[in-house]
Design an enzyme around this catalytic site. Sequence first.
Site, PDB file in Angstrom:
ATOM      1  N   GLN A 133      -5.668  -4.854   6.901  1.00  0.00           N
ATOM      2  CA  GLN A 133      -6.169  -5.874   6.170  1.00  0.00           C
ATOM      3  C   GLN A 133      -6.511  -7.097   7.485  1.00  0.00           C
ATOM      4  OE1 GLN A 133      -8.408  -4.494   4.052  1.00  0.00           O
ATOM      5  NE2 GLN A 133      -7.376  -2.647   3.750  1.00  0.00           N
TER       6      GLN A 133
ATOM      7  N   LYS B  12     -11.235   0.293  10.283  1.00  0.00           N
ATOM      8  CA  LYS B  12     -11.622  -0.557   9.421  1.00  0.00           C
ATOM      9  C   LYS B  12     -12.055  -1.884  10.528  1.00  0.00           C
ATOM     10  CE  LYS B  12      -7.627   0.580   6.220  1.00  0.00           C
ATOM     11  NZ  LYS B  12      -8.003   1.107   5.503  1.00  0.00           N
TER      12      LYS B  12
ATOM     13  N   ASP C 259       2.661  -4.832   8.014  1.00  0.00           N
ATOM     14  CA  ASP C 259       1.016  -3.790   8.205  1.00  0.00           C
ATOM     15  C   ASP C 259      -0.128  -4.578   7.685  1.00  0.00           C
ATOM     16  OD1 ASP C 259      -0.846  -2.267   6.966  1.00  0.00           O
ATOM     17  OD2 ASP C 259      -0.075  -1.668   4.662  1.00  0.00           O
TER      18      ASP C 259
ATOM     19  N   CYS D 260      -4.622   2.770  -3.670  1.00  0.00           N
ATOM     20  CA  CYS D 260      -3.315   3.312  -3.440  1.00  0.00           C
ATOM     21  C   CYS D 260      -2.328   2.455  -3.279  1.00  0.00           C
ATOM     22  CB  CYS D 260      -3.969   3.377  -2.066  1.00  0.00           C
ATOM     23  SG  CYS D 260      -4.703   4.938  -0.971  1.00  0.00           S
TER      24      CYS D 260
ATOM     25  N   HIS E 133       0.766  -1.115  -0.252  1.00  0.00           N
ATOM     26  CA  HIS E 133       0.113  -0.144   0.151  1.00  0.00           C
ATOM     27  C   HIS E 133       0.879   1.523   0.147  1.00  0.00           C
ATOM     28  CE1 HIS E 133      -2.983   3.128   2.014  1.00  0.00           C
ATOM     29  NE2 HIS E 133      -3.910   2.505   0.901  1.00  0.00           N
TER      30      HIS E 133
END
Lengths: 138, 138, 425, 425
Positions: D221, D244, D218, D383, D141
């Site tokens: 998600q 999120k 990261d 992104c 991302h």
Amino acid sequence: MGMGSDMYRQQILDHYKNPRNHGELEDPTFTHTGENPTCGDTIQVDVRLEDDGDTIEYVAFSGDGCAISQAAASLLTEELPGKTLEELQAMDRDDMIDMLGVDISPMRIKCAVLAEKVAQDGAKIHTGEIEIETTKTE
Amino acid sequence: MGMGSDMYRQQILDHYKNPRNHGELEDPTFTHTGENPTCGDTIQVDVRLEDDGDTIEYVAFSGDGCAISQAAASLLTEELPGKTLEELQAMDRDDMIDMLGVDISPMRIKCAVLAEKVAQDGAKIHTGEIEIETTKTE
Amino acid sequence: MGVQESEPLDVERIREDFPILERRVGGDVESPGEGDGDDTPLIYLDNAATSQTPDQVVDVIADYYRSYNSNVHRGIHSLSQEASVAYEQAHDRVADFVNADGREEVVFTKNTTEAENLVAYAWGLAELGPGDEVVLTEMEHHASLVTWQQIGKRTGADVKYVRVDDEGRLDVDHARELITDDTEMVSVVHVSNTLGTINPVEEIADVAHDHGAYVFVDGAQSVPNRPVDVKAMDADFLAFSGHKMCGPTGIGVLYGKREILEEMQPYLYGGDMIRKVTFEDATWEELPWKFEAGTPNIAQGIALAAACDYLDDLGMDRVETHENQLAAYAYDRLTEHDDVTVYGPPGDERGGLVAFNVDGVHAHDLSSILNDSGIAIRAGDHCTQPLHDKLGTAASARASFYVYNTREEVDALVEAVDEARQLFA
Amino acid sequence: MGVQESEPLDVERIREDFPILERRVGGDVESPGEGDGDDTPLIYLDNAATSQTPDQVVDVIADYYRSYNSNVHRGIHSLSQEASVAYEQAHDRVADFVNADGREEVVFTKNTTEAENLVAYAWGLAELGPGDEVVLTEMEHHASLVTWQQIGKRTGADVKYVRVDDEGRLDVDHARELITDDTEMVSVVHVSNTLGTINPVEEIADVAHDHGAYVFVDGAQSVPNRPVDVKAMDADFLAFSGHKMCGPTGIGVLYGKREILEEMQPYLYGGDMIRKVTFEDATWEELPWKFEAGTPNIAQGIALAAACDYLDDLGMDRVETHENQLAAYAYDRLTEHDDVTVYGPPGDERGGLVAFNVDGVHAHDLSSILNDSGIAIRAGDHCTQPLHDKLGTAASARASFYVYNTREEVDALVEAVDEARQLFA
Ligand SMILES: Cc1ncc(COP(=O)(O)O)c(C=O)c1O
Ligand SMILES: Cc1ncc(COP(=O)(O)O)c(C=O)c1O
């Protein structure tokens, strides 16, 4: 609402699928390109002026992108011939939306006005008012 | 609730206004200092051990700061004599709060335990268990 | 000014907007909210740390989550359009609140502190070097003091401090001495959160600009409390925090002059702040988005705009007068006793706060004792440690006022201080 | 795993917690909230951008402002104690959610993006130099890709990208080639927000650690969507965003191994992160406060802890299964037509999202048309511009699922895509 969309009435789909004046002019008076980075839309507008150096004779466009940006460009090539450069500069986003004949949602305005902005910036470069490489709409 | 405060019962105010064993020892077995940076409290604890090198004979303190930190130090100097170093290390924050005899609000715990922590760290330095310059409570 | 003429705030009515003011305190602190032992009505005098939040603003937050929560900028669907329009308009609203020229000049940050760091990192690291000077004041908050001090160490730039005089006023002559052609940045607190001093930021800006330096105004204690106009001040940058002005936590503002922000390189990198990215390089979005990387504090930005509405409805000139009066009254009442030291300039002109000490009573003890009477004040160094060192004390007690405070609350404060004095006598 | 055995989520009951799912859309977008022309029920499939917020979390936010809003850490009065305890415990709660060792390892940031920048600034600027290498993946991302790319430019370190293969999987052999003793940092997305690929972060961490490099995962998600365990992954850093995962906007998390965070210099300077300040220098607070400068996002941190409670009550293994099933079903249904390209690996193992394109229909047009059926999807580059370049498209449409989504909503999506296809035929 189901099938179909207010923003995609027949006219827009028609101009998207069958773009008018699509391609490049062989002897344009000026040419300019622009993009709408968020959508990835790109537009090149070629303009030929009449001998008075002021009245638009013929306009063509090429490019890639969403239906709104491409239909707007197609519509514009039909609208501009006969107008003077001053009349071109006087056009604003409402004129473009009128031409499209539909409500454009806020996030898509930049698609709708890209071709208009490219034509205007191209003319301004031609008359020496501004100096830029490409036009961007946000 | 008005006049007076749970946290400032007579005993604490008495120890704050009339600190016991206040000052410095002439021949301490060990000495250690500490601070509580948020309040600006500082405490020095001097400890003299009996000849067995393990039983606490006498404790004095000096320093500056809020009533809780100073009263806690004063109370501690009365509590420690007779205890062994192991017993000192076994003390925890509840012991200190018991000694103070009042509920200590979360933000003031660090004031309450400063002297105890300084005495414990001082003893640990003395026995070679740790090596630090000063003690800090947060 | 017309301030004297204007109607005073209707404090009774205002208080109804703040349900927290009905709180009773004093019970079990382990669980938040009202506890079993809570029996004393709250008197909240810690507004310089954080102001309370009116229902009007809380409702805007709840409404956001319950009806149009969505990520912004790039979304075409209705929720995203609604959230985007509201979030972008919030910038315009905040711009208007301080008389800036539109959203391009308003960057949303986490708080005042991040706004100060943004400029220090994005401008300072790039522009400062040995031989350059940054001028601060001795009354700076750690937010600017530590930031510029550390950026100074990293870049080799010198940091100098304008003196605070014995009455707690900025020594403007000293400022004129310190600010030279080597000065690149002057960071000055508009209203001191410890002394209550209102600094002549216009004058400092003039001096700075004469030497080609930028002025960063720390408005954390002024924007919430009085009309602030970036054009009138001619500030190059201005920072403030939502949580001190009826807004939520987690939002602050960096105002910057457009032409300066345009020249500045980005600060945080990521989504929403880029235009074009390849594996090799990237280009940047327009202002203000260039400085807002990643999913922004959307709900908080929209709520901050609602806080601006709330305050403008009250009238910022009336807010200023109200606080001024309470602070002057508190100053007078507290100094009735010789054993009380109130820091900062005497007289009427001060921000809505008084920091003080009572001989023989540590500020932390004072705060604890006042809390038993339901009175919330702050005790400590108020993030101005070097200033406290200069004042010769590690800590002070601070009462600070906002739109819902009353003279009766000041009386209760003074009475509780009297009781503490007797307890410690 | 026991995942298959566990009871499925009770989606009907869950939906009651999210009043926004009752929204109707399609009307006037100028004013947020339900408008006059809104007549189509919302089908919200933009969860990878931002998830919706249950009443349980919104209530925690409102309760904060209505009953114990106050600045934290230094305050002695009851409100400040309540807020401080709740805010500090929120760190413990979040630590527990990803199996970290307590609050010292959990820094609250604004979002994932800031967490990535924090490490890039505080660690990267100090430690990287010419000859050093940072290894990313082609599916990063912008939050990590642009950040490390730009920090690379500033420090002289090289940035390399691990290849994504034709099926959208990470080429682990290529990773083993790229990661060498010159590698100082490997930043890898756990679940791709575009491809849905679940990357073997444990394996990458092993390779990185063999070469003495750190691994930054990261988790934007993954943490919201499946059980994540920092110890099992052996991640040195992990970042994720509250918005999120049923939490509010304006809060993100940086997890870092304690010994690494302890070695790192601070990032933002200001109040609450210092221990001692003089005009000349400053020293720093303990973890995690050293990295949280200024008044933090207090309400948002407390609300994030409530979001963790909410998700753990549902059971993260069941959340994972639910999303997996919806994504697999969507994948199958969408690929029924040959003119649809779904990006990323086929089969059951993918995060709860599908990004796709329909021949001849621009993703933005598709999203506009779907919106007329009340369906909220995202269209754009999500992104990941360089990845989209590699995929040969400027934009894609993305549907992403969460705990309240149903098979019927996937059917509605597929049906609306069919209608768009006909419109453009
Ligand atoms: C994989 C990934 N990383 C990072 C981010 C950035 O998160 P945020 O915008 O909350 O900083 C996102 C979300 O947009 C994401 O999907
Ligand atoms: C004068 C001043 N500057 C800066 C700050 C920092 O504000 P924040 O903590 O919201 O970043 C404060 C408040 O604490 C302040 O009073």
